[in-house]
Design a protein around this motif. Sequence first.
Motif, PDB file in Angstrom:
ATOM      1  N   UNK A 176      35.230  45.681  30.669  1.00 21.81           N
ATOM      2  CA  UNK A 176      35.022  45.863  32.104  1.00 21.81           C
ATOM      3  C   UNK A 176      33.748  46.668  32.313  1.00 21.81           C
ATOM      4  N   UNK A 177      32.894  46.153  33.177  1.00 21.88           N
ATOM      5  CA  UNK A 177      31.728  46.908  33.620  1.00 21.88           C
ATOM      6  C   UNK A 177      32.026  47.321  35.054  1.00 21.88           C
ATOM      7  N   UNK A 178      32.274  48.592  35.249  1.00 17.20           N
ATOM      8  CA  UNK A 178      32.590  49.098  36.583  1.00 17.20           C
ATOM      9  C   UNK A 178      31.300  49.512  37.271  1.00 17.20           C
ATOM     10  N   UNK A 179      31.073  48.950  38.442  1.00 18.63           N
ATOM     11  CA  UNK A 179      29.843  49.210  39.187  1.00 18.63           C
ATOM     12  C   UNK A 179      30.091  50.256  40.265  1.00 18.63           C
ATOM     13  N   UNK A 180      29.128  51.146  40.418  1.00 20.84           N
ATOM     14  CA  UNK A 180      29.185  52.143  41.493  1.00 20.84           C
ATOM     15  C   UNK A 180      29.866  53.432  41.110  1.00 20.84           C
ATOM     16  N   UNK A 181      31.001  53.354  40.447  1.00 20.73           N
ATOM     17  CA  UNK A 181      31.759  54.530  40.025  1.00 20.73           C
ATOM     18  C   UNK A 181      32.695  54.130  38.889  1.00 20.73           C
ATOM     19  N   UNK A 182      33.282  55.121  38.248  1.00 22.33           N
ATOM     20  CA  UNK A 182      34.208  54.844  37.142  1.00 22.33           C
ATOM     21  C   UNK A 182      35.532  54.286  37.669  1.00 22.33           C
ATOM     22  N   UNK A 183      36.332  53.792  36.740  1.00 18.63           N
ATOM     23  CA  UNK A 183      37.612  53.141  37.029  1.00 18.63           C
ATOM     24  C   UNK A 183      38.456  53.918  38.038  1.00 18.63           C
ATOM     25  N   UNK A 207      44.485  43.226  41.564  1.00 20.33           N
ATOM     26  CA  UNK A 207      45.118  44.494  41.935  1.00 20.33           C
ATOM     27  C   UNK A 207      44.346  45.202  43.041  1.00 20.33           C
ATOM     28  N   UNK A 208      43.926  44.406  44.038  1.00 15.54           N
ATOM     29  CA  UNK A 208      43.257  44.944  45.211  1.00 15.54           C
ATOM     30  C   UNK A 208      41.792  45.286  45.028  1.00 15.54           C
ATOM     31  N   UNK A 209      41.234  44.963  43.864  1.00 18.67           N
ATOM     32  CA  UNK A 209      39.837  45.291  43.590  1.00 18.67           C
ATOM     33  C   UNK A 209      39.030  44.019  43.328  1.00 18.67           C
ATOM     34  N   UNK A 210      37.787  43.966  43.841  1.00 20.24           N
ATOM     35  CA  UNK A 210      36.971  42.765  43.653  1.00 20.24           C
ATOM     36  C   UNK A 210      36.367  42.710  42.249  1.00 20.24           C
ATOM     37  N   UNK A 211      36.251  41.484  41.731  1.00 20.93           N
ATOM     38  CA  UNK A 211      35.686  41.298  40.401  1.00 20.93           C
ATOM     39  C   UNK A 211      35.076  39.915  40.251  1.00 20.93           C
ATOM     40  N   UNK A 212      34.206  39.788  39.271  1.00 14.92           N
ATOM     41  CA  UNK A 212      33.698  38.503  38.824  1.00 14.92           C
ATOM     42  C   UNK A 212      33.969  38.431  37.332  1.00 14.92           C
ATOM     43  N   UNK A 225      33.973  45.241  39.763  1.00 15.02           N
ATOM     44  CA  UNK A 225      34.141  45.151  38.325  1.00 15.02           C
ATOM     45  C   UNK A 225      33.672  43.795  37.814  1.00 15.02           C
ATOM     46  N   UNK A 226      32.932  43.829  36.709  1.00  6.21           N
ATOM     47  CA  UNK A 226      32.567  42.614  35.989  1.00  6.21           C
ATOM     48  C   UNK A 226      33.465  42.551  34.759  1.00  6.21           C
ATOM     49  N   UNK A 227      34.115  41.414  34.550  1.00  2.00           N
ATOM     50  CA  UNK A 227      35.126  41.272  33.510  1.00  2.00           C
ATOM     51  C   UNK A 227      34.674  40.259  32.469  1.00  2.00           C
ATOM     52  N   UNK A 228      34.856  40.616  31.193  1.00  2.00           N
ATOM     53  CA  UNK A 228      34.575  39.694  30.089  1.00  2.00           C
ATOM     54  C   UNK A 228      35.821  39.638  29.216  1.00  2.00           C
ATOM     55  N   UNK A 229      36.317  38.422  28.983  1.00  2.00           N
ATOM     56  CA  UNK A 229      37.490  38.230  28.135  1.00  2.00           C
ATOM     57  C   UNK A 229      37.053  37.958  26.691  1.00  2.00           C
ATOM     58  N   UNK A 230      37.945  38.173  25.714  1.00  2.00           N
ATOM     59  CA  UNK A 230      37.581  38.059  24.295  1.00  2.00           C
ATOM     60  C   UNK A 230      36.883  36.755  23.900  1.00  2.00           C
ATOM     61  N   UNK A 231      37.243  35.656  24.509  1.00  2.00           N
ATOM     62  CA  UNK A 231      36.615  34.380  24.150  1.00  2.00           C
ATOM     63  C   UNK A 231      35.120  34.369  24.453  1.00  2.00           C
ATOM     64  N   UNK A 232      34.649  35.333  25.248  1.00  2.00           N
ATOM     65  CA  UNK A 232      33.230  35.404  25.608  1.00  2.00           C
ATOM     66  C   UNK A 232      32.545  36.692  25.140  1.00  2.00           C
ATOM     67  N   UNK A 233      33.234  37.507  24.358  1.00  2.00           N
ATOM     68  CA  UNK A 233      32.639  38.753  23.866  1.00  2.00           C
ATOM     69  C   UNK A 233      31.307  38.503  23.164  1.00  2.00           C
TER      70      UNK A 233
END
Length: 135
Positions: free
Chosen positions: A61-68, A106-111, A74-82
């Motif tokens: 997870x790359x959290x933008x703007x502030x920590x978790x 969970x109420x938070x935006x992500x790509x 949030x930018x999300x990368x799953x293991x198949x794309x590590x």
Amino acid sequence: MRMKALLFSVCVWVLAQLPLSAQESKASAVVPAKEAKSKVGETIVVEGRVAEVNKNERIIRLNLGAKYLKQDFTLVIFPSNFELFPNVEKLDGKTVRASGKVAEYQGRPQIVLERKEQLTVPADAKPDGKKEKAP
């Protein structure tokens, strides 16, 4: 006759590209991470400073703007794309842009990042996350 056929083929090809170009230009407007929550369901280019890189064997997870928990996006990368993002930790503190469809988890935006081309570091970004001023 051959010239007409060639001209016709070129015209068909150009027309076939138009919807794609329109879609790309719509997605090319950069949305600041703080404003991206209102774009759920849309394909956008989001920009923000990486405040935290959270990596384990199941997700990056790359959290933008502030920590978790206080992050803007949030930018999300799953293991198949590590393997597409081998040095992702080096992005901590840098301004990045990511393109893709905004989802809500969970109420938070992500790509979810599935292609290397989705994640870039803008050329005009400084290490502190601020942009260079145009001369």
